[in-house]
Design an enzyme around this catalytic site. Sequence first.
Site, short mmCIF file in Angstrom:
data_model
loop_
_atom_site.label_atom_id
_atom_site.label_comp_id
_atom_site.label_asym_id
_atom_site.label_seq_id
_atom_site.Cartn_x
_atom_site.Cartn_y
_atom_site.Cartn_z
N GLY A 131 0.83 -1.23 0.00
CA GLY A 131 0.00 0.00 0.00
C GLY A 131 0.85 1.25 0.00
N LYS A 202 2.14 -10.61 -4.18
CA LYS A 202 3.03 -9.54 -3.72
C LYS A 202 4.46 -10.03 -3.54
CE LYS A 202 -0.74 -6.99 -1.51
NZ LYS A 202 -1.53 -6.85 -0.28
N GLY A 301 -5.82 1.23 1.89
CA GLY A 301 -6.58 2.43 2.23
C GLY A 301 -6.34 3.54 1.23
P1 NAP Z 1 -12.49 -0.40 -6.18
O1 NAP Z 1 -12.76 0.47 -5.01
O2 NAP Z 1 -13.33 -1.59 -6.41
O3 NAP Z 1 -12.56 0.54 -7.48
C1 NAP Z 1 -12.47 0.06 -8.79
C2 NAP Z 1 -12.77 1.18 -9.75
O4 NAP Z 1 -12.54 0.73 -11.07
C3 NAP Z 1 -14.20 1.69 -9.70
O5 NAP Z 1 -14.24 3.08 -9.89
C4 NAP Z 1 -14.88 0.97 -10.88
O6 NAP Z 1 -15.90 1.75 -11.48
C5 NAP Z 1 -13.74 0.86 -11.86
N1 NAP Z 1 -13.84 -0.36 -12.66
C6 NAP Z 1 -13.64 -1.63 -12.28
N2 NAP Z 1 -13.81 -2.48 -13.31
C7 NAP Z 1 -14.15 -1.70 -14.37
C8 NAP Z 1 -14.46 -1.97 -15.72
N3 NAP Z 1 -14.47 -3.22 -16.20
N4 NAP Z 1 -14.72 -0.93 -16.54
C9 NAP Z 1 -14.73 0.34 -16.07
N5 NAP Z 1 -14.43 0.65 -14.80
C10 NAP Z 1 -14.15 -0.35 -13.96
O7 NAP Z 1 -10.96 -0.90 -6.19
P2 NAP Z 1 -9.75 -0.32 -5.33
O8 NAP Z 1 -9.84 -0.82 -3.92
O9 NAP Z 1 -9.62 1.12 -5.56
O10 NAP Z 1 -8.52 -1.14 -5.97
C11 NAP Z 1 -8.01 -0.80 -7.22
C12 NAP Z 1 -6.69 -1.53 -7.45
O11 NAP Z 1 -5.76 -1.15 -6.44
C13 NAP Z 1 -6.78 -3.06 -7.37
O12 NAP Z 1 -5.88 -3.62 -8.29
C14 NAP Z 1 -6.32 -3.35 -5.96
O13 NAP Z 1 -5.76 -4.64 -5.80
C15 NAP Z 1 -5.26 -2.31 -5.78
N6 NAP Z 1 -5.00 -1.97 -4.39
C16 NAP Z 1 -6.01 -1.57 -3.60
C17 NAP Z 1 -5.73 -1.23 -2.28
C18 NAP Z 1 -6.81 -0.72 -1.36
O14 NAP Z 1 -6.50 -0.35 -0.23
N7 NAP Z 1 -8.06 -0.66 -1.80
C19 NAP Z 1 -4.42 -1.32 -1.80
C20 NAP Z 1 -3.40 -1.71 -2.66
C21 NAP Z 1 -3.70 -2.04 -3.96
P3 NAP Z 1 -17.25 2.15 -10.67
O15 NAP Z 1 -16.80 3.16 -9.62
O16 NAP Z 1 -18.14 2.76 -11.68
O17 NAP Z 1 -17.75 0.88 -10.06
N1 HSE Z 2 -6.64 -7.20 0.51
C1 HSE Z 2 -5.36 -6.58 0.70
C2 HSE Z 2 -4.94 -6.76 2.16
C3 HSE Z 2 -5.47 -5.09 0.35
O1 HSE Z 2 -5.72 -7.23 3.00
O2 HSE Z 2 -3.78 -6.48 2.49
C4 HSE Z 2 -4.16 -4.45 0.02
O3 HSE Z 2 -3.52 -5.02 -1.07
#
Ligand code: NAP
Ligand code: HSE
Length: 428
Positions: A131, A202, A301
């Site tokens: 993150g 990872k 986050g």
């Molecule tokens: P999320 O909250 O589910 O957001 C995904 C976004 O992408 C949404 O805005 C969604 O649109 C859009 N989207 C998804 N599929 C789509 C498609 N087929 N066409 C068009 N738009 C699409 O995901 P997130 O938590 O931000 O995570 C995003 C990435 O970061 C992932 O690869 C995750 O593993 C990585 N990541 C996340 C975190 C974390 O803390 N969340 C930490 C490290 C890495 P809508 O808004 O219209 O639904």
């Molecule tokens: N699902 C992941 C975790 C989010 O629990 O660490 C960050 O990559």
Amino acid sequence: MGVKLGILGLGTVGTGTVQLLQDAVGRHPLLPEIEIYRVGVRSHNKPRAVELPEGTITTDLEAIVNDPLVDIVVEVMGGLEPARSLILQALRNGKHVVTANKAAIARFGDEIFTTANASGVYVLLEAAVGGGIPVIQPLKQSLSVNRIHTVTGIVNGTTNYILTRMQNEGGNFDDVLADAQRLGYAEADPTADVDGLDAADKIAILASLAFNGRIDLQDVYCEGIRQVSKTDIAYAEKLGFVIKLLAIAKKITPSSSLSVRVHPTLVPKVHPLASINGVYNAILVEGEPIGQVMFFGPGAGAGATASAVSSDILNLVATLKTSTTSPNPLLSCGHQDYCQIAPTAELVTRFYTRFLTGDHPGVIGKIGTCFGNHGVSLESIVQTGFQGELAEIVVVTHDVTEGDFHQALAEIRTLEAIVSIPSLLRVL
Ligand code: NAP
Ligand code: HSE
């Protein structure tokens, strides 16, 4: 002239990144040069936490990666497809890419970096592991002069939260998982986290950077935390350990092959990773001549990931402002070959095992003999109590190869007194 971003995704990470970029005061002086030009989403009608000029948000993500005015594509939509195809198309179109998508990089890194190299552009992924913790760029740059021999991480916040609560409250895995889901710490579908798959993605990425080669995800040994019981956590505690889901990449001498694995592990309470609790992540890097360096911080986050994604964007903005004809070797991926992965049977580790046996005379001796027959030396073997009619025997070995240990275990399973082996965990 400003640098134009095409952001794919406006969820947790995308929204955090837009908020950070829109609030530039007191941050890096290059930030105001960045223009949030297009943002791609799935649903146009969803309420958004950020305000963007009319026409910025679109559901046509292909148009973003094909738009000649976009300089940098920021892929924060997640998933494998269409994320993979959109990243590849952006690269083919000569755009730099920032991504937080560890799942796509761990599976398709080979074609993604090959395409980036062919197009003379960069793929940066600081948010994909840990993150907000800066660990990707440090491995590529600050630590790259060291000979790294081990990378050991707590890289999944969900499982660390569950194990921490089991440790502190004595709860069962299923109960703590259900509560973590209720509180929003665990996903409704927790498979990728609790089965170790997210951590495997990872550590494959970290190993690739630390050991200068690509890693085939299928070579990463992976065990999750579903089988960790409160009984094991209590025994581990008595023996001076805590149980953590560790992701480990280690150079095996003298062959110089690698062991890359994820499994629940007994960690001595005095070890620096033992005190990493809750949703926090930490990565311990060991090398020569630096010794040990540990990175610690929030692994997920909006704010944490926005920090990491924006730092990648900034690096690329700096690159775009530097006119050069050859790639910057600190940012590009120069790997051509796959790393050699050691067979699991050759790995050396300590083991903790718990047996349930009939309460027969001589059982401990017979177990000890089986281990001795296969060259497995024991650090301790104790009968800790009873579960109903059955005696509970806990064994901790010295360092042994996985192969020798499993042969000994196979022989032990044939002993008449052995009823079951409910736990088998590795000890750091
Ligand atoms: P999320 O909250 O589910 O957001 C995904 C976004 O992408 C949404 O805005 C969604 O649109 C859009 N989207 C998804 N599929 C789509 C498609 N087929 N066409 C068009 N738009 C699409 O995901 P997130 O938590 O931000 O995570 C995003 C990435 O970061 C992932 O690869 C995750 O593993 C990585 N990541 C996340 C975190 C974390 O803390 N969340 C930490 C490290 C890495 P809508 O808004 O219209 O639904
Ligand atoms: N699902 C992941 C975790 C989010 O629990 O660490 C960050 O990559």
